[in-house]
Design an enzyme around this catalytic site. Structure first.
Site, mmCIF file in Angstrom:
data_model
loop_
_atom_site.group_PDB
_atom_site.id
_atom_site.type_symbol
_atom_site.label_atom_id
_atom_site.label_comp_id
_atom_site.label_asym_id
_atom_site.label_seq_id
_atom_site.Cartn_x
_atom_site.Cartn_y
_atom_site.Cartn_z
ATOM 1 N N CYS A 57 0.929 -0.814 -0.393
ATOM 2 C CA CYS A 57 -0.309 0.265 0.069
ATOM 3 C C CYS A 57 0.760 1.566 -0.208
ATOM 4 O O CYS A 57 1.791 1.505 1.314
ATOM 5 C CB CYS A 57 -1.264 -0.002 1.572
ATOM 6 S SG CYS A 57 -2.142 1.220 1.894
ATOM 7 N N CYS A 60 0.148 3.809 2.780
ATOM 8 C CA CYS A 60 0.961 2.912 4.421
ATOM 9 C C CYS A 60 2.057 3.203 4.825
ATOM 10 O O CYS A 60 2.878 3.112 4.979
ATOM 11 C CB CYS A 60 0.503 0.965 4.212
ATOM 12 S SG CYS A 60 -0.961 0.345 4.746
#
Length: 289
Positions: A57, A60
């Site tokens: 991600c 993230c």
């Protein structure tokens, strides 16, 4: 020469002291707690800030250094900072119903609240220091990650990952096309559903035995009127027989009246003798049904 050796030894000791200071300081700094399906229940006690992330991600990855910096405030804020890798612990993502990444939760003594504010270190610190988490409505009890129903959801998430692994294995190892793998899963699902349905029917029949159907009751009710019809036929036969006897009785009455008409001009004693005559047929009483 001796002075040079003293300088080298002094430098050596300084390096050792610096290394010890760095190691001691690094040990004092709290790190992020790695949570998994085995130890996630420890977040039910105390205050926690939890991040759900995935290595692939991009958001993230951007939050990673910020979250690492925020973890250094654990002692000052009297909280614990942890994170969960959803690619490793799929069941926890289902238990918390994580639909977007990264997702951050604040936990206070088993009460879960989702953090939706800005994602900077100062924002996290202010959120805890000013107790802004109290302004957020906690997750309802029926949706709480520690509830039984969410535990069932977690197992379904695990099952989905198992099926996905099998799907990839069928395509990569055996070279099956996508539609072939889907066909196998469809047939397997139909077979399992039929077996479960049969098992459920057997269990219900054992617990609640079946009652006589309405058709059987109707057929039983229809058979009884048939007996009544037979009785009616018998009655009709009896009525027919009665009508024949009544015809004979009417004929006897006519003959009796004719005899009475013939004896009107005779003497008064003659009727008595005529009544006593054996040739005169008396009226029969009607036969009872």
């Amino acid at each position: 020469m001796v002075f040079h050796m003293d300088g080298m030894s002094r430098l050596k000791w300084l390096l050792i002291l610096a290394f010890l200071c760095v190691s001691v300081s690094s040990k004092k700094q709290p790190s992020i707690v790695q949570l998994s399906e085995e130890n996630w229940e420890q977040m039910l006690e105390g205050d926690w800030m939890i991040e759900f992330f995935a290595p692939w991600c991009p958001a993230c990855k951007n939050l990673g250094p910020i979250w690492e910096e925020f973890s250094k405030w654990q002692e000052d804020l009297d909280i614990k900072v942890g994170h969960i890798d959803v690619t490793v612990d799929v069941g926890l993502s289902g238990r918390f119903m994580v639909t977007a990444l990264p997702t951050i939760f604040h936990v206070h003594n088993g009460e879960f609240r989702q953090y939706r504010g800005a994602r900077k270190v100062e924002d996290f610190v202010t959120f805890i220091e000013d107790s802004k988490w109290q302004e957020i409505e906690p997750i309802p009890s029926w949706k709480s990650p520690s509830s039984l129903q969410m535990s069932v959801v977690a197992y379904f998430y695990k099952l989905s990952m198992v099926l996905r692994t099998v799907h990839n294995h069928l395509m990569e190892t055996y070279g099956l096309p996508i539609w072939g793998s889907y066909l196998i899963f469809a047939l397997f699902t139909i077979l399992v559903g039929a077996l479960l349905g049969l098992l459920l029917v057997c269990v219900i029949d054992c617990i609640y035995p079946p009652k006589p159907s309405s058709r059987a009751a109707d057929s039983k009710g229809e058979s009884e009127p048939e007996e009544d019809d037979d009785d009616d036929c018998i009655k009709d036969d009896r009525v027919g027989g009665g009508s024949a006897s009544e015809g004979e009785e009417d004929q006897d009455e006519e003959e009796l009246d004719a005899s009475e008409d013939e004896g009107e001009g005779s003497q008064a004693s003659e009727p008595s003798s005529a009544q006593a005559s054996p040739n005169v047929r008396r009226r029969k009483p009607p036969r009872a049904d």
